[in-house]
Write an enzyme that holds these catalytic residues in place. Structure first.
Site, PDB file in Angstrom:
ATOM      1  N   ASP A   1       0.855  -1.162   0.000  1.00 45.64           N
ATOM      2  CA  ASP A   1       0.000   0.000   0.000  1.00 45.64           C
ATOM      3  C   ASP A   1       0.908   1.234   0.000  1.00 45.64           C
ATOM      4  O   ASP A   1       2.120   1.132   0.161  1.00 45.64           O
ATOM      5  CB  ASP A   1      -0.946  -0.024   1.216  1.00 45.64           C
ATOM      6  CG  ASP A   1      -2.187   0.839   0.983  1.00 45.64           C
ATOM      7  OD1 ASP A   1      -3.220   0.576   1.628  1.00 45.64           O
ATOM      8  OD2 ASP A   1      -2.130   1.748   0.131  1.00 45.64           O
TER       9      ASP A   1
HETATM   10  C1  GLC Z   1      -4.394   4.230  -0.009  1.00 48.25           C
HETATM   11  C2  GLC Z   1      -5.296   3.078   0.339  1.00 48.25           C
HETATM   12  C3  GLC Z   1      -5.395   2.026  -0.723  1.00 48.25           C
HETATM   13  C4  GLC Z   1      -5.284   2.681  -2.088  1.00 48.25           C
HETATM   14  C5  GLC Z   1      -3.885   3.242  -2.209  1.00 48.25           C
HETATM   15  C6  GLC Z   1      -3.676   3.946  -3.540  1.00 48.25           C
HETATM   16  O1  GLC Z   1      -3.610   4.575   1.092  1.00 48.25           O
HETATM   17  O2  GLC Z   1      -5.034   2.407   1.571  1.00 48.25           O
HETATM   18  O3  GLC Z   1      -6.649   1.348  -0.546  1.00 48.25           O
HETATM   19  O4  GLC Z   1      -5.518   1.712  -3.098  1.00 48.25           O
HETATM   20  O5  GLC Z   1      -3.572   4.127  -1.148  1.00 48.25           O
HETATM   21  O6  GLC Z   1      -4.505   5.067  -3.627  1.00 48.25           O
END
Ligand code: GLC
Length: 750
Positions: free
Chosen positions: A278
Site C-alpha cells: 500500500d
Molecule cells: C491508499 C489506500 C489504498 C489505495 C492506495 C492507492 O492509502 O489504503 O486502498 O488503493 O492508497 O490510492
C-alpha cells in the site's frame, strides 16, 4: 538486443511465451529489474511533481522514474498514450509502463459505494458495474484498479467500512468474486478489461478501537474463518494483484510479514500474481519499529514477497546495492520482476502498450446512457427502508416539502470517487422537479457545523455560515414544515466523513443537522428521513421521531433519480443491511454472526445479572444484518425439510412458502442461515449460507427451496482444516438475521 514482435504486425501471436519473458529478464540489468518494482505517482510523468529535495532523497530519482514499472494516478487516453510513448522510447528493452488507479465504485459513472452495493444482495450487479467501470477506465488508459477491497468489517467507527461489502464472509466472498470477474473478464488482454487487485491483505478491517492504520489483534482462527474467505474468493476468481495492508498482525506489519505473505497468501491461498505494497507501506516498516532503516525495510519487504513498492522509493534506492553486497538474493529480484512482466504480458501490453486507450471511445463510453441506467438501478436496489409508518411512498402530485443539506447537494458519490464528475450528478431538487412533482425545497442548515472541517484527497470543506444565517435557514425550514403535509428530510454524513483516515468516535449525523431534525419534528409528524451515510450510524433519535427512514448510503451519479423513484413508489425498496446498525457506538463492534458465549443473554428471558449483556443498553443492534423493509409485507411459512438427516454426500431441501400479503408488488430477499449446534470449535449462532430475491404481486405466493449440501456445513475445525463434523444443525429461513423460523436436521457419520 532483445527483438520482440513488431506490435504493428497483423495477426501476430498475442502474449509472449514464458521462454520469451525469461529471455527478456536475462537481458535486463539489475537496475532495470529493480525499477520495475517501483511505482511512482503520476505527477512525475505529468510534470506536477519533480524528483528533487526530499523526494529525490527517497530514491525517487529522474533515472529511476524513467524506468519505473508502474504509475499511480494518471488517466485519460491522450495523456496516457503520450506518456507511454515517451516512456517506451527511453526504455532500454521497450517494457511498457503499467497505469494503475483506485477505481472502487466506478470511474466516471459512479455506482453506489461498496457497502451500499452489499445491501443490494445482488452480486450480479456488482459484476455488471465493475465491467462498466473497467470499460470507462480502460478507454481512459488504465490497466489496473486497486479493487475490490475485500476486508470484512464489524466496526462502524472505522470510516473505510464504506469500501467493504459488510460483516458477512459468505456475502463478501460472492461480491469479491463478482467484482474481479467484472473488472477482468475471462482474459485480461481482451478489450475493456482491467486487472483487479484484492486488498488489503489481511484483516485491515479490524483495527483496534476502529482507529485507521491501528494494530489488528485477530486469532489465527478468526482471521482464517471470517477475514480470509473474501480475499480467497477474489484470488480464486483470478485477481491479478493483491495489496498489502498498513497494520501489524501477530505483531509484524503485513508488508514485511513473511508468514502472512509467503505461507498464507502464496502457499495456502495459492496466489502467484503481483503483490503490491500500500502507499508508502514499505517505508512505514520503520515507523512501526519493525525496521531500523530503509535498507532493512527493503530487505524485509522483498523477502516477504512484496513485488512493487508503492511510492516509498525504498526499493529503487536500496535493492541494487544490497544485491551486490549479497544481502539480498538476486533471485528475489528476478521473482518480483518476472511477476510484473507476466502481468504486463497478460494485459497484452508487449504487443499493444496503449491497450484500450482511445479518445473517441472515451467520448462514446464514459457516462453513457447504459452505464447511467445501471447506476440508477443499482442505487435503487441498495437503499434500505429502515422504518415506514404510512409516510412512504409519497402520493404522486402530493405537495411535499424537501428540507436538508442534501436537497441541493450534488456530492453524493462517496469518498473513493475522485475521478467522478459531480457536475454530472443531479440534486434531489432537480430529480423531483424533473418528475413534475409539486414540491417546496429549502436547505434548512449547512452540512457541517462551524466545528467540523474535513479534508479529502483533492479537496477540503470550507463551508462557513454564520450562526445568524444558520438560524435564518432553520427558521425558514420550520415555517415550511409547519405548512407541509409531509416532509422529506435529506440529511446525513458529508461524503468526506467516511473513507480512509476518517475514524469517528461518535458515529452520528452532524449535530447541526440533528438540531434541524429536532425542530422539524416538533412542527410536523409526517417526516421521512432520507439518510446519507458511508457507515452504520447511531440513529436512535431519528428512528424514534421520524415516521420513515430510507437509508441511501452514498448512492453515486444517479442517486437523486433513484431516490425519487423510490420516494414516489415507482419501485419498492428492496435493500437489506450488509452490516449491523448498532444501538449506539458503545455496542461496537457488533455483528450477527457472533458466538453464543457460556452465558448468552436473551432479551426477553434472562433477568439475572450474570449473562453476557449490558446494564444500560440491549445486546441487539438497532437494526440487524439482513434487515430491510418493503412497501408491501411478506408472510413466510414455517421451514419444511424433505428429510431430517443427511450424510456428507447427500443433501436436504429446505423450503418455505412466501406470500405477498400487502397491496403492492414487492421483492423479498429470503435468507438461509445455518447454526452448527455443537462442534470441535464454537460456531456462530447463525451463518448466512444462501439467499434468494423473490418478486411477488399482491396476494401472490410461491414456494422457495434451498439445497443444504455439505459445503454449507464446513468450517475451520480444531484440525485447522475446512471440513464438516457430524451432529445437529439448525436451519433458519427468514427476512433478516433475527429470524427464528427454524428446523433441525442431523449430519450423520458416513
Ligand atoms: C491508499 C489506500 C489504498 C489505495 C492506495 C492507492 O492509502 O489504503 O486502498 O488503493 O492508497 O490510492
Amino acid at each position: 538486443m532483445y527483438e520482440r514482435n513488431d506490435p504493428d504486425k497483423e495477426g501476430m501471436e498475442i502474449n509472449m511465451t514464458k521462454q520469451e519473458l525469461s529471455a527478456l529478464l536475462r537481458e535486463m540489468s539489475l537496475e532495470e529489474k529493480v525499477n520495475q518494482m517501483m511505482q511512482v505517482a503520476g505527477g512525475f510523468f505529468t510534470g506536477d511533481l519533480v524528483a528533487m529535495g526530499p523526494i529525490r532523497d527517497k530514491g525517487i530519482t529522474e533515472e529511476a522514474i524513467s524506468q519505473a514499472g508502474s504509475v499511480i494516478g494518471v488517466y485519460g487516453a491522450e495523456k496516457t498514450r503520450r506518456i507511454q510513448q515517451d516512456y517506451m522510447e527511453k526504455h532500454p528493452h521497450k517494457i511498457p509502463l503499467l497505469f494503475m488507479l483506485d477505481v472502487i465504485n466506478g470511474f466516471k459513472t459512479i455506482f453506489p459505494i461498496p457497502l451500499a452495493q452489499g445491501a443490494a444482495f445482488e452480486p450480479e450487479l456488482a459484476e455488471k458495474s465493475a465491467r462498466a467501470a473497467a470499460k470507462e477506465a480502460a478507454v481512459s488508459g488504465l490497466h489496473v484498479t486497486f479493487a475490490p477491497m475485500c476486508d470484512l468489517v464489524r466496526d462502524a467507527r472505522w470510516g473505510r467500512v464504506m469500501e467493504s461489502t459488510g460483516e458477512d464472509p459468505y456475502l463478501n466472498s460472492l461480491y469479491a468474486e463478482a467484482m474481479v470477474k467484472g473488472f477482468q473478464g475471462k482474459d485480461l488482454k481482451e478489450k475493456y478489461h482491467i486487472a483487479a487487485c484484492v486488498k488489503h491483505f489481511a484483516g485491515y478491517g479490524a483495527p483496534t478501537a476502529g482507529r485507521d492504520y491501528n494494530t489488528v489483534e485477530l486469532s489465527q482462527h478468526t482471521l482464517k474463518e471470517f477475514y480470509l474467505p473474501a480475499y480467497k474468493a477474489g484470488i480464486d476468481a483470478g485477481a491479478a494483484m493483491v495489496m498489502t495492508s498498513f497494520h501489524t498482525i501477530n505483531g509484524i506489519p503485513a508488508t514485511g510479514n513473511r508468514w502472512l505473505m509467503r505461507d498464507i497468501l502464496r502457499k495456502e491461498l495459492g496466489f502467484d500474481g503481483v503483490l503490491i505494497s500500500d502507499w508508502g507501506a514499505v517505508e512505514e516498516l520503520i515507523c512501526h519499529g519493525y525496521c531500523a532503516n530503509r535498507r532493512e525495510a527493503a530487505a524485509r519487504s522483498v523477502k516477504a514477497g512484496v513485488d512493487i513498492d508503492m511510492m516509498s522509493g525504498v526499493y529503487a534506492e536500496q535493492l541494487c546495492e544490497m544485491v551486490r553486497e549479497n544481502v539480498v538474493s538476486e533471485t528475489l529480484i528476478d521473482e518480483a520482476a518476472c511477476r510484473i512482466l507476466e502481468l504486463k504480458n497478460r494485459l497484452g501490453l508487449f504487443e499493444n502498450p496503449y491497450k484500450d486507450a482511445d479518445e473517441s471511445k472515451e467520448k462514446e463510453v464514459i457516462l453513457c446512457w447504459e452505464h447511467r441506467e445501471l447506476a440508477r438501478e443499482y442505487a435503487r436496489k441498495s437503499f434500505v427502508l429502515l422504518k415506514n409508518e404510512g409516510v412512504l411512498p409519497l402520493a404522486k402530485g402530493s405537495r411535499t416539502v424537501y428540507i436538508g443539506p442534501y436537497v441541493d447537494n450534488r456530492n453524493m458519490i462517496g469518498a473513493w470517487s475522485f475521478t467522478g464528475d459531480t457536475d454530472c450528478v443531479a440534486t434531489i431538487r432537480e430529480a423531483v422537479e424533473e418528475r413534475g412533482e409539486e414540491a417546496v425545497f429549502c436547505q434548512g442548515c449547512p452540512m457541517l457545523g462551524p466545528d467540523m472541517h474535513l479534508e479529502g484527497f483533492t479537496e477540503k470543506t470550507e463551508e462557513e455560515i454564520s450562526r445568524e444565517e444558520c438560524e435564518r435557514m432553520m427558521e425558514e425550514a420550520v415555517q415550511q414544515a409547519k405548512r407541509a403535509g409531509k416532509v422529506v428530510l435529506a440529511i446525513g454524513e458529508h461524503r468526506l466523513q467516511s473513507g480512509e483516515a476518517t475514524s469517528s468516535a461518535y458515529i452520528q449525523v452532524p449535530q447541526i443537522q440533528m438540531e434541524l431534525f429536532r425542530r422539524i419534528c416538533e412542527v410536523n409528524d409526517q417526516v421521512a428521513v432520507v439518510l446519507f451515510a458511508g457507515r452504520p450510524l447511531d440513529i436512535r433519535e431519528i428512528a424514534e421521531k421520524a415516521k420513515a427512514v430510507l437509508l441511501v448510503w452514498m448512492p453515486g451519479t444517479e442517486g437523486a433519480g433513484a431516490i425519487a423513484d423510490i420516494l414516489y413508489g415507482d419501485f419498492c425498496p428492496t435493500g437489506k443491511l450488509p452490516m449491523s446498525f448498532p444501538y449506539c457506538v458503545g455496542q461496537v463492534p457488533v455483528h450477527y454472526n457472533e458466538y453464543a458465549t457460556g452465558r448468552p443473554y436473551r432479551e426477553k428471558e434472562d433477568r439475572g445479572r450474570f449473562h453476557s449483556g449490558y446494564l444500560d443498553i440491549p445486546n441487539a443492534p438497532l437494526y440487524p444484518f439482513g434487515y430491510g423493509l418493503s412497501y408491501t409485507r411478506f408472510e413466510i411459512s414455517p421451514v419444511e425439510l424433505d428429510r431430517n438427516s443427511m450424510r456428507r454426500d447427500e443433501k436436504i431441501t429446505a423450503s418455505v412458502t412466501v406470500k405477498n400479503a400487502g397491496q403492492r408488488t414487492g421483492t423479498e430477499t429470503l435468507q438461509l442461515y445455518i447454526h452448527d449446534i455443537a462442534a470441535s470449535v464454537v460456531r456462530p449462532v447463525k451463518e448466512l449460507k444462501d439467499f434468494c430475491k423473490i418478486t411477488l404481486r399482491p396476494g401472490e405466493e410461491r414456494k422457495v427451496s434451498f439445497s443444504i449440501t455439505e459445503d454449507k456445513l464446513c468450517f475451520l475445525t480444531e484440525n485447522d482444516r475446512w471440513e464438516s463434523e457430524p451432529g445437529e444443525f439448525e436451519v433458519f429461513i427468514g427476512s433478516d438475521s433475527t429470524t427464528e423460523n427454524r428446523a433441525v436436521f442431523t449430519l450423520t457419520e458416513d
